[in-house]
Enzyme design. Structure first.
Site, short mmCIF file in Angstrom:
data_model
loop_
_atom_site.label_atom_id
_atom_site.label_comp_id
_atom_site.label_asym_id
_atom_site.label_seq_id
_atom_site.Cartn_x
_atom_site.Cartn_y
_atom_site.Cartn_z
N LYS A 12 -29.78 -1.36 -11.34
CA LYS A 12 -28.40 -1.51 -10.84
C LYS A 12 -27.71 -2.66 -11.58
CE LYS A 12 -27.56 -3.94 -6.92
NZ LYS A 12 -26.56 -5.00 -7.08
N ASN A 13 -28.40 -3.78 -11.73
CA ASN A 13 -27.75 -4.97 -12.28
C ASN A 13 -27.66 -4.95 -13.79
OD1 ASN A 13 -27.41 -5.70 -9.69
ND2 ASN A 13 -29.00 -7.28 -9.67
N CYS A 70 -19.76 -13.55 0.91
CA CYS A 70 -20.51 -12.46 1.54
C CYS A 70 -21.68 -13.09 2.29
CB CYS A 70 -21.01 -11.48 0.48
SG CYS A 70 -22.21 -12.25 -0.59
N ARG A 129 -19.89 -17.03 -3.51
CA ARG A 129 -19.75 -16.26 -4.75
C ARG A 129 -18.50 -16.63 -5.58
NH1 ARG A 129 -23.23 -11.83 -3.81
NH2 ARG A 129 -23.41 -11.62 -6.04
N ASP A 141 -33.53 -12.34 -5.80
CA ASP A 141 -33.45 -11.02 -5.18
C ASP A 141 -34.79 -10.56 -4.62
OD1 ASP A 141 -31.06 -9.60 -7.56
OD2 ASP A 141 -30.85 -11.01 -5.92
N ARG A 163 -26.90 0.70 -1.44
CA ARG A 163 -26.19 0.12 -2.60
C ARG A 163 -27.15 -0.14 -3.75
NH1 ARG A 163 -23.42 -5.22 -1.63
NH2 ARG A 163 -23.19 -4.88 -3.86
C1 EPZ Z 1 -26.12 -11.33 -10.10
O1 EPZ Z 1 -25.10 -11.78 -9.23
C2 EPZ Z 1 -26.76 -10.15 -9.40
N1 EPZ Z 1 -25.76 -9.10 -9.22
C3 EPZ Z 1 -27.32 -10.59 -8.05
O2 EPZ Z 1 -27.98 -9.47 -7.48
C4 EPZ Z 1 -28.36 -11.68 -8.28
O3 EPZ Z 1 -28.83 -12.15 -7.04
C5 EPZ Z 1 -27.71 -12.84 -9.06
O4 EPZ Z 1 -27.14 -12.35 -10.29
C6 EPZ Z 1 -28.70 -13.94 -9.40
O5 EPZ Z 1 -29.75 -13.41 -10.14
C7 EPZ Z 1 -25.43 -8.30 -10.27
O6 EPZ Z 1 -25.95 -8.46 -11.36
C8 EPZ Z 1 -24.42 -7.23 -10.02
P1 EPZ Z 1 -24.68 -15.58 -10.37
P2 EPZ Z 1 -24.04 -12.88 -9.76
O7 EPZ Z 1 -23.31 -15.64 -10.92
O8 EPZ Z 1 -23.71 -12.63 -11.18
C9 EPZ Z 1 -23.25 -19.56 -8.35
C10 EPZ Z 1 -28.53 -7.95 -5.83
O9 EPZ Z 1 -29.17 -8.10 -4.79
N2 EPZ Z 1 -22.04 -19.43 -9.19
O10 EPZ Z 1 -25.85 -15.79 -11.29
O11 EPZ Z 1 -22.93 -12.94 -8.78
C11 EPZ Z 1 -23.23 -18.53 -7.25
O12 EPZ Z 1 -22.45 -18.99 -6.16
C12 EPZ Z 1 -27.49 -8.96 -6.23
O13 EPZ Z 1 -28.71 -7.02 -6.67
C13 EPZ Z 1 -21.14 -20.49 -9.19
O14 EPZ Z 1 -21.36 -21.50 -8.53
O15 EPZ Z 1 -24.93 -14.19 -9.63
C14 EPZ Z 1 -24.68 -18.41 -6.89
O16 EPZ Z 1 -25.01 -19.45 -5.98
C15 EPZ Z 1 -27.29 -10.02 -5.16
N3 EPZ Z 1 -20.01 -20.37 -9.92
C16 EPZ Z 1 -25.40 -18.65 -8.22
O17 EPZ Z 1 -24.43 -19.24 -9.09
C17 EPZ Z 1 -19.74 -19.25 -10.67
O18 EPZ Z 1 -18.69 -19.22 -11.34
C18 EPZ Z 1 -25.88 -17.36 -8.87
O19 EPZ Z 1 -24.76 -16.58 -9.11
C19 EPZ Z 1 -20.67 -18.19 -10.64
C20 EPZ Z 1 -21.82 -18.29 -9.89
#
Ligand code: EPZ
Length: 423
Positions: free
Chosen positions: A22-23, A118, A123, A310, A402
């Site tokens: 998915k990701n 969420c 996020r 995850d 999802r």
């Molecule tokens: C991706 O989300 C995945 N989703 C998530 O999978 C996964 O948990 C996550 O990466 C971490 O591995 C998809 O790929 C569609 P991040 P993403 O930006 O890109 C903080 C699932 O279950 N952050 O790496 O949203 C954020 O708040 C989903 O399949 C900032 O602070 O994750 C979080 O605490 C859930 N500022 C951390 O980084 C920003 O501008 C990780 O977020 C962006 C992120």
């Protein structure tokens, strides 16, 4: 609303084939906006999030031919591409933000209403915007205060960007925006997840010049044009990890096909610490939870290649019944213990303190009415349901739909007592 009814099962036996990631597929689908030629994506999992991304790309003007029975999607963004993502789709899937970079390159503008926080966290997207600003993108600050990303740029110019946190989404958005920017972009402290590598290999096939994907420093030389290609998506490492835990928790022995062990080194190491035997064969990975008692271990989630956030809730299901106490520290998301309340309704008696959860373990769990609080937590309470007395009724399973293709069917084929009921 649909529910799962889960009863004590196992030991699980047999084989399961992992679906496409998915990701990985979501950013790759977003990247098809970067060419007017047809892209054919294979091994696409039949998931709600894929449906939403198809709808989103269609609403932007791309021609989308979805054939999820064959796990295939063909996308051709050759018409007039609109630059505003409809909020009713964005609020269904925050990964909609992944079209941001491609839309800017394609149309010079992108307007995306951000969904609120969420279950697992606020996020934010400030790192995505930091990268885009470095490439010459203007972001309307007034609109941003209202939670609307309204970004524009006549031209994008390569630059050096340091990510304060190795955000997966920010890395993907910046790579896409830099792929046809003028000049070279260097992304420091980039996310290293396998899904980033798959996106980069898709873009490089299209004609992009991306080096270093999978490491903390990614170099992108902007090119003039990208062409349509076909691409097989990598297997879903989190689905694979979830099924590994299903064998461990039920003391079963299963063969997992179409998984990449290298993508799950941290999870495999931790399962071995718990006494699970894991053998990599030509046919797939054999996971055997029947040989030794399942004992406790400690987990700390980290960006890749650390233990994946995850997998935190599915692994906590195992720790709830493992012999001895465990500590789980969640460092990636600020609120990813929503599943603890559900585990405790089943008798897990887990305590949380900030980023820490203390799992006493050795629990004999009781079936209960529980809720899927996010897609991974939903899978986790199904796993505890497999080893609990009585029936576990899991509601809000649209979360599971999802991210897990045919989850109940795959578990039933391994001998699990799980039924989906539509209310
Ligand atoms: C991706 O989300 C995945 N989703 C998530 O999978 C996964 O948990 C996550 O990466 C971490 O591995 C998809 O790929 C569609 P991040 P993403 O930006 O890109 C903080 C699932 O279950 N952050 O790496 O949203 C954020 O708040 C989903 O399949 C900032 O602070 O994750 C979080 O605490 C859930 N500022 C951390 O980084 C920003 O501008 C990780 O977020 C962006 C992120």
């Amino acid at each position: 609303m649909a529910k799962f009814l889960v009863q004590r099962s196992g030991p699980l036996k047999g084989e399961v084939t992992i679906s496409g990631s998915k990701n990985a597929v979501l950013p790759i689908m977003a990247a098809t906006l970067l060419t007017e030629e047809e892209c054919i994506i294979k091994d696409v999992p039949a998931l709600r999030d894929v449906d939403v991304m198809c709808e989103l790309l269609g609403s932007l003007g791309a021609k989308v031919d979805k054939n999820l029975d064959e796990n295939m999607v063909s996308i051709r963004a050759d018409g007039e591409i609109r630059w505003e993502a409809p909020f009713d789709l964005v609020k269904m899937m925050r990964a909609s933000i992944l079209v941001l970079g491609a839309l800017l390159l394609r149309t010079g503008r992108a307007v995306i209403h951000l969904p609120g926080g969420c279950a697992i966290g606020e996020r934010p997207v400030e790192l995505h915007l930091k990268g885009l600003r470095a490439l010459g993108v203007r972001v309307d600050e007034e609109q941003l205060k209202k939670g609307i990303v309204d970004a524009s740029a006549e031209k994008l110019t390569g630059s050096t960007v340091y990510l304060d946190f190795p955000s997966v989404g920010a890395t993907e958005v910046i790579i896409m925006a830099a792929s046809m920017a003028e000049g070279t972009t260097v992304l420091e402290n980039a996310a290293q997840e396998p899904e980033i590598v798959d996106l980069a290999s898709f873009l490089n096939k299209m004609g992009a010049r991306i080096k270093g994907a999978g490491t903390g420093t990614i170099k992108i030389e902007g090119v003039e044009k990208l062409k349509g290609v076909s691409h097989h998506v990598i297997p879903d490492r989190i689905e694979a990890g979830t099924f590994m835990v299903s064998a461990a928790i039920t003391k079963g022995r299963i063969l997992i096909k179409n998984m990449v062990p290298n993508h799950l080194k941290a999870v495999i190491a931790k399962l071995k610490e718990c006494g699970v035997e894991i053998e990599v064969t030509d046919e797939g990975v054999i996971v055997d939870g029947s040989k030794n008692p399942i004992v406790s271990t400690d987990i700390k989630t980290l960006p890749y290649p650390g233990f994946p956030t995850d997998m935190q809730s599915p692994f906590m299901a195992l720790l709830s019944v493992a012999k001895g106490p465990s500590i789980v520290i969640e460092t990636v998301f600020e609120n990813r213990f929503m599943h603890v309340g559900e585990f405790n309704r089943m008798g897990a008696n887990i305590k949380t303190e900030g980023k820490c959860a203390i799992i006493p373990g050795s629990k004999h769990l009781q079936g209960a009415q529980v809720v899927a609080t996010d897609l991974r937590a939903g899978a986790a309470v199904v796993l505890t349901g497999l080893v609990a007395d009585g029936t576990t009724e899991v509601s809000q399973i649209y979360h599971i739909d999802r991210g897990y293709e045919h989850f109940a069917e795959k578990l039933r084929a391994l001998g699990a007592n799980i039924m989906r009921i539509e209310e």
